[in-house]
Motif scaffolding. Structure first.
Motif, PDB file in Angstrom:
ATOM      1  N   UNK A 169      94.285  30.017  33.489  1.00 11.54           N
ATOM      2  CA  UNK A 169      95.709  30.055  33.168  1.00 11.54           C
ATOM      3  C   UNK A 169      96.405  31.272  33.764  1.00 11.54           C
ATOM      4  N   UNK A 170      95.700  32.392  33.859  1.00 12.58           N
ATOM      5  CA  UNK A 170      96.308  33.559  34.478  1.00 12.58           C
ATOM      6  C   UNK A 170      96.602  33.317  35.955  1.00 12.58           C
ATOM      7  N   UNK A 171      95.744  32.551  36.626  1.00 11.48           N
ATOM      8  CA  UNK A 171      96.010  32.219  38.026  1.00 11.48           C
ATOM      9  C   UNK A 171      97.309  31.431  38.149  1.00 11.48           C
ATOM     10  N   UNK A 172      97.519  30.488  37.230  1.00 12.70           N
ATOM     11  CA  UNK A 172      98.753  29.705  37.253  1.00 12.70           C
ATOM     12  C   UNK A 172      99.955  30.576  36.897  1.00 12.70           C
ATOM     13  N   UNK A 202      86.986  19.761  41.967  1.00  9.23           N
ATOM     14  CA  UNK A 202      85.539  19.708  41.715  1.00  9.23           C
ATOM     15  C   UNK A 202      85.166  19.546  40.241  1.00  9.23           C
ATOM     16  N   UNK A 203      85.947  20.115  39.326  1.00  8.22           N
ATOM     17  CA  UNK A 203      85.613  20.038  37.905  1.00  8.22           C
ATOM     18  C   UNK A 203      86.551  19.140  37.114  1.00  8.22           C
ATOM     19  N   UNK A 204      87.684  18.771  37.698  1.00  2.00           N
ATOM     20  CA  UNK A 204      88.665  17.969  36.983  1.00  2.00           C
ATOM     21  C   UNK A 204      89.462  18.738  35.954  1.00  2.00           C
ATOM     22  N   UNK A 205      89.329  20.069  35.940  1.00  2.00           N
ATOM     23  CA  UNK A 205      90.048  20.882  34.968  1.00  2.00           C
ATOM     24  C   UNK A 205      91.461  21.196  35.450  1.00  2.00           C
ATOM     25  N   UNK A 206      92.330  21.479  34.490  1.00  2.00           N
ATOM     26  CA  UNK A 206      93.722  21.812  34.785  1.00  2.00           C
ATOM     27  C   UNK A 206      94.044  23.163  34.153  1.00  2.00           C
ATOM     28  N   UNK A 207      94.499  24.091  34.978  1.00  2.00           N
ATOM     29  CA  UNK A 207      94.968  25.390  34.496  1.00  2.00           C
ATOM     30  C   UNK A 207      96.482  25.412  34.659  1.00  2.00           C
ATOM     31  N   UNK A 208      97.190  25.541  33.556  1.00  2.83           N
ATOM     32  CA  UNK A 208      98.641  25.458  33.620  1.00  2.83           C
ATOM     33  C   UNK A 208      99.340  26.615  32.955  1.00  2.83           C
ATOM     34  N   UNK A 209     100.613  26.740  33.264  1.00  3.59           N
ATOM     35  CA  UNK A 209     101.454  27.752  32.628  1.00  3.59           C
ATOM     36  C   UNK A 209     102.877  27.216  32.557  1.00  3.59           C
ATOM     37  N   UNK A 210     103.546  27.488  31.456  1.00  3.79           N
ATOM     38  CA  UNK A 210     104.947  27.113  31.297  1.00  3.79           C
ATOM     39  C   UNK A 210     105.797  28.369  31.398  1.00  3.79           C
ATOM     40  N   UNK A 211     106.537  28.455  32.460  1.00  4.54           N
ATOM     41  CA  UNK A 211     107.412  29.599  32.684  1.00  4.54           C
ATOM     42  C   UNK A 211     108.643  29.518  31.772  1.00  4.54           C
ATOM     43  N   UNK A 212     109.403  30.578  31.792  1.00  7.82           N
ATOM     44  CA  UNK A 212     110.755  30.574  31.252  1.00  7.82           C
ATOM     45  C   UNK A 212     111.707  30.798  32.412  1.00  7.82           C
ATOM     46  N   UNK A 213     112.983  30.570  32.190  1.00  9.88           N
ATOM     47  CA  UNK A 213     113.935  30.895  33.239  1.00  9.88           C
ATOM     48  C   UNK A 213     113.843  32.350  33.628  1.00  9.88           C
ATOM     49  N   UNK A 214     113.604  33.221  32.639  1.00 10.58           N
ATOM     50  CA  UNK A 214     113.497  34.652  32.916  1.00 10.58           C
ATOM     51  C   UNK A 214     112.295  34.972  33.783  1.00 10.58           C
TER      52      UNK A 214
END
Length: 334
Positions: A169-172, A202-214
Motif C-alpha cells: 500500500x505504501x508503494x501505491x 504473479x500473485x493476483x494481489x492488489x495494493x491500493x490507496x485512496x487519495x484526497x484532493x489535498x
C-alpha cells in the motif's frame, strides 16, 4: 523596433514561459539519476543501450496480453483466452536460452490466467492503455494508464505490475506517476478519481490507496518542483552540452541494471553488470534488489524508487475540509 529573444528560455522576451511537457517516466528518470536522464532524453545521438532484458520481455508480453483481452468479444473473455494471448504475445528476448524462455512462458501464462479468473469480463473499463493528460501552472503532463475503471460513479487507476516482489500500500500511496494519472483522469473526464491500484499479476494481489484532493495537489506540486529542475537542466544542456554540471550521476545498485552503463564510468564502478535474465532468478542473491526493476508497458525498465510526497511512510494523510482538485466544479485541476 527591436525584438529580443531570451537565449535561456528560447522564447521571445516578455512572453509567458511555455508549459514544460513531460511524462511521469521522464520526471521519475530525473529523480533516479540525472545522468541517465541526460543520456535518455537529451543526448543526440542517444548513447547505444544494451539489448532488452528478459524481465522487460515478460512485462511487455503481459501488458499486451491483458490489453488485447479486453478487445475480445465479451463472451470470449475467459481466463484461458488470456493465457493464449500471453503465449501469442511472448517475446523471445533476453533469456539465458530457449529452455528458460519456454519455462517462463508457461509460468506467466498461468499467472495471467489466474489473475483474469478474478476479473469480471462484462465490466468494460473506461479505458485500456488510455493516454491521459492535464496542465498545471508549470507542466503539460501526459501519460498512459494501463486500465481506467469506473466504480460507483468514480474513476480508478489500475497499473499492472510483473516484478517478483509484490507491491504494498505504501508503494501505491507514494507513487508519483499514479497520482499524476489520477489527477489527469479527473481533469479529462470531469469525474472524481482518487483511487489508485497496483495489480500484481504473479500473485493476483492488489495494493491500493485512496487519495484526497489535498494529497493529489501535493503530488502535483512535487511534480512541478521536479519540472523546475529538469527545465533548468534542459536549458543549460542546450547552452553547454555535456559540460553542464546538472547531470551528475547518482551511483547505486541500480547502476548494475542501467541500460546506459556502457557510457557511464561511475555506474560501471558500482559493480558488474547484471545478466539479461538476472531479475528472473529470484534465488540468486541480489538478482533483483527489492524488485527494483520490472518490465513496463512501454518496453522500458521502470525504476520503483519511492517518490514520497506529503505524509511520511506509514503516516495517515487525513482529510481536509476540501476534497477536490479546485477549478470548475467537477473539472479537476486548471
Amino acid at each position: 523596433m527591436t525584438t529580443t529573444v531570451d537565449s535561456e528560455q528560447g522564447v521571445f522576451a516578455g512572453l509567458p514561459t511555455p508549459l514544460y511537457r513531460a511524462s511521469p517516466s521522464r520526471l521519475s528518470t530525473w529523480e533516479t539519476c540525472p545522468r541517465q536522464y541526460r543520456m535518455k532524453y537529451l543526448d543526440r545521438p542517444t548513447p547505444p543501450t544494451r539489448r532488452p532484458r528478459a524481465h522487460t520481455s515478460v512485462g511487455l508480453a503481459t501488458h499486451n496480453a491483458l490489453r488485447d483481452w479486453w478487445d475480445l468479444p465479451c463472451g470470449e473473455r475467459t481466463p484461458r483466452a488470456g493465457a493464449t494471448l500471453l503465449r501469442q504475445a511472448w517475446i523471445e528476448v533476453g533469456f539465458r536460452d530457449i529452455e528458460q524462455s519456454a519455462r517462463w512462458r508457461t509460468r506467466v501464462a498461468g499467472e495471467v490466467e489466474r489473475y483474469l479468473g478474478g476479473v469480471d469480463p462484462e465490466r468494460q473499463p473506461l479505458g485500456v492503455e488510455r493516454t491521459v493528460s492535464m496542465k498545471t501552472a508549470v507542466l503539460a503532463l501526459s501519460g498512459r494508464v494501463d486500465r481506467l475503471d469506473e466504480r460507483g460513479g468514480e474513476l480508478v487507476v489500475v497499473d499492472y505490475k510483473t516484478s517478483r516482489r509484490a507491491p504494498n500500500q505504501d508503494d501505491a500511496r507514494t507513487s508519483l506517476p499514479l497520482a499524476m494519472y489520477a489527477a489527469s483522469a479527473w481533469t479529462m473526464f470531469r469525474r472524481r478519481c482518487v483511487r489508485v491500484e497496483l495489480h500484481h499479476i504473479p500473485t493476483g494481489t492488489v495494493a491500493g490507496h485512496t487519495h484526497t484532493g489535498e494529497s493529489l495537489r501535493r503530488q502535483l506540486g512535487y511534480a512541478d518542483s521536479i519540472a523546475g529542475d529538469t527545465r533548468a537542466a534542459d536549458r543549460d544542456f542546450a547552452l553547454v552540452g555535456v559540460e553542464s554540471t546538472w547531470f551528475a550521476p547518482r551511483p547505486s545498485p541500480l547502476c548494475m541494471w542501467c541500460d546506459y552503463r556502457a557510457a557511464c564510468p561511475e555506474g560501471q564502478r558500482v559493480g558488474p553488470e547484471k545478466s539479461s535474465w538476472a531479475a528472473l532468478e529470484i534465488d540468486e542473491p541480489g538478482s533483483d534488489p527489492a524488485g527494483l526493476y520490472e518490465g513496463d508497458g512501454d518496453g522500458q525498465g521502470r525504476s520503483r524508487a519511492a517518490l514520497g510526497v506529503g505524509a511520511r511512510r506509514g503516516e495517515p494523510e487525513g482529510r481536509s475540509g476540501q476534497d477536490d482538485l479546485g477549478g470548475q466544479p467537477g473539472g479537476g485541476v486548471r
